[in-house]
Structures are given as structure tokens and as C-alpha cells.
Design a protein around this motif. Structure first.
Motif, PDB file in Angstrom:
ATOM      1  N   ASP A  92       0.715  -1.308   0.033  1.00  0.00           N
ATOM      2  CA  ASP A  92      -0.233  -0.109   0.087  1.00  0.00           C
ATOM      3  C   ASP A  92       0.980   1.330  -0.062  1.00  0.00           C
ATOM      4  O   ASP A  92       2.024   1.290   0.326  1.00  0.00           O
ATOM      5  CB  ASP A  92      -0.954   0.028   0.961  1.00  0.00           C
ATOM      6  N   VAL A  93       0.165   2.318  -0.579  1.00  0.00           N
ATOM      7  CA  VAL A  93       1.068   3.534  -0.559  1.00  0.00           C
ATOM      8  C   VAL A  93       0.322   4.814   0.140  1.00  0.00           C
ATOM      9  O   VAL A  93      -0.906   4.530   0.232  1.00  0.00           O
ATOM     10  CB  VAL A  93       1.307   3.949  -2.143  1.00  0.00           C
ATOM     11  N   GLN A  94       0.860   5.948   0.031  1.00  0.00           N
ATOM     12  CA  GLN A  94       0.263   7.126   0.667  1.00  0.00           C
ATOM     13  C   GLN A  94      -0.777   7.720  -0.512  1.00  0.00           C
ATOM     14  O   GLN A  94      -0.474   7.646  -1.389  1.00  0.00           O
ATOM     15  CB  GLN A  94       1.423   8.059   1.211  1.00  0.00           C
ATOM     16  N   ASP A 123       8.718   3.922  -1.381  1.00  0.00           N
ATOM     17  CA  ASP A 123       7.874   3.620  -0.294  1.00  0.00           C
ATOM     18  C   ASP A 123       6.697   2.972  -0.566  1.00  0.00           C
ATOM     19  O   ASP A 123       5.710   3.633  -0.522  1.00  0.00           O
ATOM     20  CB  ASP A 123       7.544   4.807   0.613  1.00  0.00           C
ATOM     21  N   GLU A 157       0.138  -1.082   6.006  1.00  0.00           N
ATOM     22  CA  GLU A 157       1.293  -0.214   6.577  1.00  0.00           C
ATOM     23  C   GLU A 157       0.901   1.392   6.706  1.00  0.00           C
ATOM     24  O   GLU A 157       1.421   1.878   7.849  1.00  0.00           O
ATOM     25  CB  GLU A 157       2.679  -0.677   6.103  1.00  0.00           C
ATOM     26  N   GLU A 158       0.573   1.757   5.687  1.00  0.00           N
ATOM     27  CA  GLU A 158       0.469   3.314   5.652  1.00  0.00           C
ATOM     28  C   GLU A 158      -0.612   3.743   6.418  1.00  0.00           C
ATOM     29  O   GLU A 158      -0.762   5.126   6.609  1.00  0.00           O
ATOM     30  CB  GLU A 158      -0.005   3.940   4.227  1.00  0.00           C
ATOM     31  N   ASP A 184      12.995  -0.710   3.827  1.00  0.00           N
ATOM     32  CA  ASP A 184      12.372   0.365   3.790  1.00  0.00           C
ATOM     33  C   ASP A 184      12.807   1.747   4.404  1.00  0.00           C
ATOM     34  O   ASP A 184      14.067   1.387   4.889  1.00  0.00           O
ATOM     35  CB  ASP A 184      11.130   0.025   5.030  1.00  0.00           C
ATOM     36  N   ASN A 427       9.379  10.406  -0.078  1.00  0.00           N
ATOM     37  CA  ASN A 427       8.360   9.508   0.191  1.00  0.00           C
ATOM     38  C   ASN A 427       7.302  10.129   1.213  1.00  0.00           C
ATOM     39  O   ASN A 427       7.714  11.106   1.849  1.00  0.00           O
ATOM     40  CB  ASN A 427       8.743   8.231   0.951  1.00  0.00           C
ATOM     41  N   HIS A 428       6.166  10.061   0.844  1.00  0.00           N
ATOM     42  CA  HIS A 428       5.048  10.455   1.328  1.00  0.00           C
ATOM     43  C   HIS A 428       4.797  12.060   0.899  1.00  0.00           C
ATOM     44  O   HIS A 428       3.681  12.721   1.485  1.00  0.00           O
ATOM     45  CB  HIS A 428       4.895  10.685   3.005  1.00  0.00           C
TER      46      HIS A 428
END
Length: 460
Positions: A92-94, A123, A157-158, A184, A427-428
Motif C-alpha cells: 500500500d502507498v500514501q 515507499d 502499513e500506511e 524500507d 516518500n509521502h
């Protein structure tokens, strides 16, 4: 190349170099699939896509349902007598917003200046993709792996991995391993490889203080109606002194001091404090003074006010006495603090001072620590040295939080965090990216890890 005359790894590294363009193309195709857990977009499709990558790498794969998002669980054929390594990552991603800040759309991967730009590039899709390609390369060149492999990918995870603790308990029989490795996070700006042995935990909460049933005229009601914002300011100030010491009773009681080995490792880590200050536009670090840089990030808990709202904050003047104040805070935890106990202490502190305040518990995560003298440490150091040509830096802990505790505290397994991504991966943030060279180094590292771990045998 290794340059060490190791035919087994030389052959794998040659195969990896020959497939450079194919890896880039396949990673970009993987990154096209949105998997935004916070918005529940593309999760099922993303799980299917990474499951297919795992199958192509030579692993038997299943998608296992949880109370939130599915876990992708893959494994190699079990060979008796060999050690088992579990690779953990998240598919999963942001969320990609703000979309207008992206140079190219977040789910239309773009190759520019030696980097792949896309949400999830660093990420964490680019990093666990490298692990999968290492397994595939080893299987292709040698027909089998030098150790048993379990590959587990989290789909939430996010958003805090809420179902992961229950998942590992329910599926403990499928997760029998000797160690866990996760790729990570980021390498330092120097590009030097690192191994991280721990993460801090997290306890987040919200405080709400209410006064009158509406905002009031500050002249007509000032000195009559309580001001929730003043109550909030005094309450928050009671939790931490101007000298930077947290004053919540009992908060420090469970802390396990760092060992001599951990302190020595932290002291050896390179850091230019003045450069960090300059990059952040700072003239000083936070109180208390005199605390070493990495001690602040590894060995001490934090109390952070993430935001306060209430009353009027717009242009000009509005002489209002607000009817509500809200504060959001987080506490980063160190070994062996427990989130629920810490939140109990915070709530007691609040009740003693502002009994009418509302205390709301939000996300939490336990800290995690793997001993630096683990028997796997020299094997991991050797693997990274072969893949990168330099010895890795050893970090006793990192400042952020990951769900590593599910492995160390639920399964009793050591876990090692080995980042493959560049320090400026964003990332993010908009324009997230990963350097192609770092992906290739990650694939080589993964192959070397398989080789070195395969040489380990359990003590008789």
C-alpha cells in the motif's frame, strides 16, 4: 561484480546486470497500479499484481484476508536443514495529493535523470520489488535458493497495520522463520548502506477541552467564562518543561537504557550537525542542550504537539472567547515502553489537571529492538559489503516507527531494516522517486543476503 572470486554470486550479479532494462520496465508497470490504503483505492488489484510478481520469482503465493486489507504471503519450497528468512514489506502507498505538485502524474511512472518518479517508487514498492527480483535472479541462475524464503507484504502499513498483530498470531504456523529482513526507509545522503536494528514506538492522542456552548464576546464574557485555549496551553505546558524534559509521572519507568554496544555504535555514526541545522533553517536543536544527535533520535522518548486549533486565526481581529480547544499529540516510545501504559499515564496527568477534558486515544505502535550482537549481524554485514563494495553503517535504532514489534514481540524473531532507497526519495510527498542505480544495488544486496543467510546453521 563482487571482486571476491565468488562464482555463485558472480553468476547471479552478471544475470542482474544483463536484465537492467527489464527490471526498470517491470517496476514501472508495477507502479502504475494505485494501492492507496487510506482511500481504499486499488488494494485488491495491487495485491493480485504483486502476487503475480512473486509467482514469477518462483514462490508459491496466496492472498490472505484480514479484517482490513489482505496480506500477500509467498514462500519458496521448504528444504530441510536450511535457515528460513522472512522478507517483510508493504504494497500500500500514501495518498498522492496535492496532485498539482507532481511534475508527472503519480501513477504514470516517469524515468528522468536516472530516477523513477511515481507514488510508491521508494515507499515501498521499489524496495520490495528489488527483493523479489533477487529471489528471481537466484532461482533463474541456480535453479534453487540457498535458504528457505517467506515473503510477506502488508496492505495497510500506511494506515498503521491495524490487523497485522492478529494476522501473525492466527498464521503463526506459516511464519516460522529464523530472521526477518525489511527494505524500507532511506539510506543516508552519502549513499552508504546501513543496517538498522530497532525502531521507536508510537502513541498518538487528541485532547478536547470545551467551555461555553458557543463562541463568546471576549469583552462581555472574558473573566466569566473559562477559556478552553488557555486551559489547553497550561495543560500542555504541564507535560514538558522549557528545558525539554517530559514531566508525565511514570513515563520513563520502563525505559531500558541503551547498551554499551549501542552507544558505541551510535557514537561512530557520521553526522554534520551544523549542516543539518543549515538545511533545516535552524540555529539550534531542541532542548535539552548537550544531548548527542543520535541519542535524541534513538534512545529518548519524545512528546510532540502536532497541532492546536480553536477560536479565530484568520485575517484581522475577532475578539472572541472560543468555546473549544483541540490538540493532537504524539509520543515516540523507546524500548520497553508500552503504548497503552503510556496513554494511561497521559490520561491520568490530564484528569488531575483538567478533569472535564476529553482524552481520545488514536493510533499506537510498540517499539522494537533486535540485539546488535545477533548471530546474523556478521552475515548481513558481509552480504552488504559484497553487494556495495563498502562496509555498512550500523544503527541501533531509528527515530520513526514501523510494525516491527509484531516480529520481535509476537513471533520472537530478530528483524533487520536494510533500506535500499535514496535519501531524497520524497516518500509521502509529491514527486516520490527512487534512483534506478539504487534499485539495482538493492537487487544485488538481496541476492547476497540469500547467499550469506544460506550458510547459517542453527546451533546443535
Amino acid at each position: 561484480m563482487t571482486g571476491l572470486g565468488e562464482p555463485r554470486l558472480e553468476e547471479v550479479f552478471t544475470h542482474i546486470a544483463a536484465n537492467h532494462d527489464d527490471y526498470v520496465s517491470r517496476l514501472m508497470e508495477y507502479l502504475r497500479q494505485p494501492t492507496i490504503s487510506a482511500q481504499n483505492i486499488g488494494i485488491r488489484e495491487g495485491a493480485e499484481k504483486v502476487a503475480e510478481l512473486a509467482r514469477r520469482a518462483g514462490l508459491s503465493t496466496e492472498i490472505v484476508e484480514t479484517s482490513v486489507n489482505p496480506v500477500v504471503l509467498a514462500r519458496s519450497p521448504v528444504r530441510a536443514g536450511l535457515p528460513t528468512v522472512m522478507f517483510y514489506g508493504h504494497y500500500d502507498v500514501q495518498p498522492p495529493e496535492p496532485l498539482e505538485a507532481w511534475t508527472t502524474p503519480p501513477f504514470e511512472p516517469s524515468l528522468r535523470d536516472g530516477r523513477i518518479f511515481a507514488r510508491g517508487a521508494g515507499d515501498n514498492k521499489g524496495q520490495h520489488f528489488a527483493q523479489l527480483m533477487a529471489i528471481e535472479a537466484m532461482n533463474t541462475t541456480h535453479g534453487e535458493l540457498p535458504c528457505n524464503v517467506i515473503f510477506m507484504l502488508d496492505g495497510e502499513e500506511e494506515i498503521g497495520s491495524r490487523s497485522l498483530p492478529q494476522f501473525v498470531i492466527e498464521h503463526r504456523d506459516k511464519l516460522q522463520a529464523d530472521l526477518v529482513i525489511t527494505a524500507d526507509g532511506s539510506m543516508p545522503s552519502s549513499g552508504k548502506p546501513i543496517v538498522q536494528f530497532g525502531v521507536r514506538g508510537l502513541a498518538t492522542f487528541e485532547i478536547r477541552i470545551r467551555g461555553a456552548n458557543r463562541d463568546l464576546h471576549s469583552g462581555n464574557y472574558g473573566n466569566l467564562a473559562p477559556n478552553p485555549l488557555w486551559e489547553m496551553v497550561h495543560l500542555l505546558a504541564s507535560m514538558k518543561t522549557p528545558d525539554g524534559e517530559i514531566t508525565i509521572d511514570g513515563l520513563h519507568d520502563r525505559i531500558v537504557p541503551p547498551s554499551a554496544t549501542e552507544r558505541e555504535a551510535a557514537a561512530r555514526l557520521p553526522i554534520d550537525e551544523e549542516q543539518v541545522k543549515a538545511e533545516l533553517g535552524l540555529t539550534r536543536f531542541d532542548a535539552p542542550e548537550g544531548i548527542p544527535y543520535f541519542d535524541r533520535l534513538m534512545f529518548r522518548p519524545t512528546l510532540t504537539i502536532n497541532g492546536i486549533r480553536g477560536g479565530y486565526g484568520g485575517e484581522g481581529v475577532k475578539t472572541v472567547l472560543p468555546n473549544e480547544a483541540v490538540a493532537k499529540c504524539d509520543i515516540r516510545l523507546v524500548e520497553a515502553q508500552r503504548p497503552e501504559e503510556i496513554l494511561d499515564l497521559v490520561e491520568d496527568h490530564i484528569r488531575q489537571r483538567v478533569p472535564h477534558a476529553e482524552f481520545i486515544r488514536l493510533q499506537s505502535m510498540e517499539p522494537s529492538k533486535t540485539p546488535m550482537d545477533s548471530p546474523f549481524t556478521p552475515l548481513i554485514q558481509s552480504a552488504i559489503s559484497v553487494a556495495h563494495g563498502v562496509e555498512p553503517l550500523l544503527y541501533p535504532c531509528v527515530g520513526g516507527s514501523l510494525p516491527d514489534y509484531v516480529f520481535t514481540k509476537r513471533l520472537g524473531l530478530p528483524i533487520f531494516l536494510i533500506p535500499y532507497a535514496n535519501s531524497d526519495q520524497a516518500n509521502h510527498a509529491p514527486n516520490e522517486n527512487i534512483k534506478v542505480d539504487y534499485v539495482m544495488r538493492g537487487i544485488r544486496t538481496g541476492a547476497a543476503l540469500l547467499d550469506r543467510i544460506g550458510s547459517w546453521r542453527r546451533p546443535a
